[in-house]
Design a protein around this motif. Structure first.
Motif, PDB file in Angstrom:
ATOM      1  N   ALA A   1      15.961  17.103  12.327  1.00 60.63           N
ATOM      2  CA  ALA A   1      14.766  16.242  12.364  1.00 60.63           C
ATOM      3  C   ALA A   1      14.996  15.059  11.445  1.00 60.63           C
ATOM      4  N   SER A   2      14.553  13.876  11.888  1.00 61.22           N
ATOM      5  CA  SER A   2      14.756  12.656  11.113  1.00 61.22           C
ATOM      6  C   SER A   2      13.590  11.707  11.341  1.00 61.22           C
ATOM      7  N   TYR A   3      13.156  11.041  10.253  1.00 57.14           N
ATOM      8  CA  TYR A   3      12.035  10.102  10.387  1.00 57.14           C
ATOM      9  C   TYR A   3      12.140   9.027   9.310  1.00 57.14           C
ATOM     10  N   HIS A   4      11.796   7.782   9.695  1.00 58.43           N
ATOM     11  CA  HIS A   4      11.735   6.674   8.739  1.00 58.43           C
ATOM     12  C   HIS A   4      10.274   6.374   8.435  1.00 58.43           C
ATOM     13  N   LEU A   5       9.899   6.497   7.164  1.00 61.95           N
ATOM     14  CA  LEU A   5       8.513   6.305   6.736  1.00 61.95           C
ATOM     15  C   LEU A   5       8.246   4.827   6.488  1.00 61.95           C
ATOM     16  N   GLY A   6       7.422   4.227   7.330  1.00 62.22           N
ATOM     17  CA  GLY A   6       7.097   2.816   7.203  1.00 62.22           C
ATOM     18  C   GLY A   6       5.821   2.586   6.420  1.00 62.22           C
ATOM     19  N   PRO A   7       5.421   1.318   6.228  1.00 62.62           N
ATOM     20  CA  PRO A   7       4.197   1.000   5.479  1.00 62.62           C
ATOM     21  C   PRO A   7       2.949   1.307   6.302  1.00 62.62           C
ATOM     22  N   MET A   8       1.814   1.291   5.638  1.00 60.95           N
ATOM     23  CA  MET A   8       0.533   1.550   6.297  1.00 60.95           C
ATOM     24  C   MET A   8      -0.032   0.274   6.907  1.00 60.95           C
ATOM     25  N   GLU A   9      -0.855   0.447   7.925  1.00 62.07           N
ATOM     26  CA  GLU A   9      -1.589  -0.673   8.511  1.00 62.07           C
ATOM     27  C   GLU A   9      -2.835  -0.955   7.673  1.00 62.07           C
ATOM     28  N   ALA A  10      -3.565  -2.011   8.038  1.00 66.10           N
ATOM     29  CA  ALA A  10      -4.729  -2.444   7.258  1.00 66.10           C
ATOM     30  C   ALA A  10      -5.793  -1.357   7.172  1.00 66.10           C
ATOM     31  N   GLU A  11      -6.061  -0.670   8.283  1.00 62.04           N
ATOM     32  CA  GLU A  11      -7.098   0.360   8.282  1.00 62.04           C
ATOM     33  C   GLU A  11      -6.729   1.510   7.348  1.00 62.04           C
ATOM     34  N   ASP A  12      -5.470   1.926   7.415  1.00 60.91           N
ATOM     35  CA  ASP A  12      -5.029   3.001   6.540  1.00 60.91           C
ATOM     36  C   ASP A  12      -4.983   2.564   5.083  1.00 60.91           C
ATOM     37  N   THR A  13      -4.703   1.281   4.845  1.00 58.76           N
ATOM     38  CA  THR A  13      -4.690   0.777   3.471  1.00 58.76           C
ATOM     39  C   THR A  13      -6.067   0.933   2.830  1.00 58.76           C
ATOM     40  N   ARG A  14      -7.101   0.592   3.573  1.00 48.16           N
ATOM     41  CA  ARG A  14      -8.459   0.782   3.049  1.00 48.16           C
ATOM     42  C   ARG A  14      -8.744   2.270   2.829  1.00 48.16           C
ATOM     43  N   GLY A  15      -8.393   3.081   3.812  1.00 50.54           N
ATOM     44  CA  GLY A  15      -8.617   4.514   3.678  1.00 50.54           C
ATOM     45  C   GLY A  15      -7.879   5.099   2.488  1.00 50.54           C
ATOM     46  N   TYR A  16      -6.671   4.602   2.250  1.00 45.39           N
ATOM     47  CA  TYR A  16      -5.847   5.068   1.132  1.00 45.39           C
ATOM     48  C   TYR A  16      -6.525   4.752  -0.202  1.00 45.39           C
ATOM     49  N   ILE A  17      -7.004   3.516  -0.344  1.00 46.38           N
ATOM     50  CA  ILE A  17      -7.648   3.106  -1.593  1.00 46.38           C
ATOM     51  C   ILE A  17      -8.924   3.915  -1.830  1.00 46.38           C
ATOM     52  N   GLU A  18      -9.749   4.027  -0.804  1.00 48.81           N
ATOM     53  CA  GLU A  18     -11.001   4.777  -0.959  1.00 48.81           C
ATOM     54  C   GLU A  18     -10.736   6.258  -1.206  1.00 48.81           C
ATOM     55  N   HIS A  19      -9.704   6.804  -0.586  1.00 46.46           N
ATOM     56  CA  HIS A  19      -9.356   8.214  -0.794  1.00 46.46           C
ATOM     57  C   HIS A  19      -8.991   8.475  -2.254  1.00 46.46           C
ATOM     58  N   ARG A  20      -8.169   7.626  -2.815  1.00 46.90           N
ATOM     59  CA  ARG A  20      -7.759   7.819  -4.209  1.00 46.90           C
ATOM     60  C   ARG A  20      -8.929   7.638  -5.157  1.00 46.90           C
ATOM     61  N   LEU A  21      -9.816   6.714  -4.842  1.00 48.49           N
ATOM     62  CA  LEU A  21     -10.983   6.502  -5.695  1.00 48.49           C
ATOM     63  C   LEU A  21     -11.935   7.700  -5.636  1.00 48.49           C
ATOM     64  N   ARG A  22     -12.173   8.200  -4.428  1.00 43.22           N
ATOM     65  CA  ARG A  22     -13.068   9.364  -4.298  1.00 43.22           C
ATOM     66  C   ARG A  22     -12.479  10.581  -4.997  1.00 43.22           C
ATOM     67  N   HIS A  23     -11.160  10.656  -5.013  1.00 41.31           N
ATOM     68  CA  HIS A  23     -10.484  11.796  -5.640  1.00 41.31           C
ATOM     69  C   HIS A  23     -10.796  11.876  -7.140  1.00 41.31           C
ATOM     70  N   VAL A  24     -11.123  10.748  -7.752  1.00 40.12           N
ATOM     71  CA  VAL A  24     -11.418  10.724  -9.193  1.00 40.12           C
ATOM     72  C   VAL A  24     -12.905  10.538  -9.477  1.00 40.12           C
ATOM     73  N   GLY A  25     -13.726  10.627  -8.424  1.00 43.05           N
ATOM     74  CA  GLY A  25     -15.164  10.607  -8.652  1.00 43.05           C
ATOM     75  C   GLY A  25     -15.895   9.322  -8.316  1.00 43.05           C
ATOM     76  N   TRP A  26     -15.230   8.397  -7.645  1.00 44.76           N
ATOM     77  CA  TRP A  26     -15.893   7.132  -7.250  1.00 44.76           C
ATOM     78  C   TRP A  26     -16.991   7.405  -6.239  1.00 44.76           C
ATOM     79  N   ASN A  27     -18.151   6.846  -6.455  1.00 45.30           N
ATOM     80  CA  ASN A  27     -19.286   7.030  -5.547  1.00 45.30           C
ATOM     81  C   ASN A  27     -19.824   5.710  -5.013  1.00 45.30           C
ATOM     82  N   GLY A  28     -18.959   4.711  -4.956  1.00 42.36           N
ATOM     83  CA  GLY A  28     -19.374   3.403  -4.466  1.00 42.36           C
ATOM     84  C   GLY A  28     -19.571   2.385  -5.568  1.00 42.36           C
ATOM     85  N   ALA A  29     -19.457   2.796  -6.803  1.00 45.56           N
ATOM     86  CA  ALA A  29     -19.575   1.887  -7.942  1.00 45.56           C
ATOM     87  C   ALA A  29     -18.287   1.966  -8.768  1.00 45.56           C
TER      88      ALA A  29
END
Length: 369
Positions: free
Chosen positions: A185-213
């Motif tokens: 099995a082989s795979y090349h991991l590329g960068p994220m698209e714009a939608e995933d970039t937003r999801g990534y940022i919000e995911h990391r923030l929620r992980h530490v307790g961000w609630n919109g502020a």
């Protein structure tokens, strides 16, 4: 620091890989599918490549912690700039085999005995090799020979190789044909698209307790994607600077202009690098005057930012970060295996990384004055 100011439980955008923050983006989801399929084969080699900061290490650590079954013995190698005998010795050490002063033949014999005993105990053996782009064809051949160890026609070792894109150029060489035939099995991991970039940022923030502020304007996410290209480590670096900026400026909302301010500051910092200092350190004469970018003194605000970053790193490393190098004990906890015994390989590796970082911080602190 902004951790307390925004009431976060942890720093959401650390540069050090942490599989606890793993985000199931589209490229990472596909990579996980290929890796999971490869592991189900329980033989040969799995290859995962990606640009620097694309999230390879986080993906693999997440895989180890959540996908790999409890009946799997995992050995992990990071430093691959070694000779053939040293690589085999590292493999042995990673599996807990004492081969410090053994010959190559003895090392291979001890690895084979270990793999056989592990198989009889109902355990599968998995070797994870990071930074695989440094592996020469000769070193890869050593790993291929280890994959030949089998009993009853069943291989006793499977290997997962993770590296930067140049690793694929090594694999494409004509002499690597036999090795390529072992890749399941082989795979090349590329960068994220714009939608995933937003999801990534919000995911990391929620992980530490961000609630919109603090509030983040919608177009901020698009701007971050444009600047970083969707590369996780670049996103982390930019967002960390953005939230530090928010703390210093007491912001409760981020707009595009804030991102632009941070990007401009980062560009100015890069442009302000004194090339004459670099030339002096290397012993080379400075470039011709026409090609030297004028050195710009850092503003007090920029100095404060640098000092804040150094204080944060020193806080993580402990009181010895800015002091002299310790000869033996750097204060780091001792790594242990699943059965609670000391893991010298992991402890030495982690201790070396921490000490290098401490030395670097001490040098920066000295230059900062």
């Amino acid at each position: 620091m902004y951790l307390e100011y925004y009431a976060f439980a942890d720093f959401p955008f650390q540069l050090t890989p942490d599989h606890g923050f793993f985000f199931d983006s589209r490229p990472h989801r596909k990579a996980m599918a290929y890796l999971t399929y490869g592991l189900s084969k329980n033989e040969g080699f799995i290859v995962i490549t990606g640009e620097i900061g694309s999230g390879k290490t986080t993906l693999i650590n997440y895989l180890i912690s959540t996908i790999v079954a409890h009946n799997t013995t995992v050995a992990h190698i990071v430093n691959t700039r070694v000779q053939a005998d040293d690589l085999l010795r590292k493999v042995a050490l990673a599996f807990g085999i004492d081969a410090e002063n053994a010959s190559k033949a003895r090392i291979i014999d001890e690895i084979e005995k270990f793999l056989l005993a592990n198989q009889k105990a109902g355990q599968r053996s998995l070797l994870m090799v990071d930074e695989a782009q440094h592996l020469t064809p000769g070193l890869l051949e050593e790993l291929r020979m280890l994959s030949n160890i089998q009993v009853g026609g069943r291989p006793l070792l499977q290997t997962c190789l993770s590296g930067q894109p140049e690793f694929r150029r090594t694999l494409s060489q004509p002499r690597m044909e036999q090795f390529r035939q072992r890749i399941v099995a082989s795979y090349h991991l590329g960068p994220m698209e714009a939608e995933d970039t937003r999801g990534y940022i919000e995911h990391r923030l929620r992980h530490v307790g961000w609630n919109g502020a603090p509030e983040i304007a919608d177009d901020v996410f698009e701007q971050i994607f444009q600047v970083t290209g969707g590369v996780p480590r670049k996103i982390n670096f930019l967002c960390d600077r953005l939230f530090l900026f928010g703390y210093l400026e007491e912001k409760q909302r981020f707009d595009v202009v804030d991102v632009q301010t941070i990007v401009s500051e980062m560009e100015e910092e890069a442009a302000g690098f004194d090339v004459t200092d670099a030339a002096a350190d290397s012993g080379s004469p400075p470039p011709a005057a026409d090609h030297v970018r004028p050195h710009r003194s850092m503003s007090q605000r920029e100095l404060d930012l640098v000092a804040q970053h150094l204080a944060f790193v020193e806080q993580l490393l402990g009181p010895a970060a800015g002091g002299p190098r310790e000869p033996e004990d750097d204060g780091e906890p001792t790594a242990t295996t699943e059965d609670g015994t000391r893991d010298d390989a992991m402890t030495d590796e982690r201790g070396g990384r921490v000490q290098n970082l401490k030395d670097h911080v001490a040098q920066l602190r000295k230059r900062l004055g």
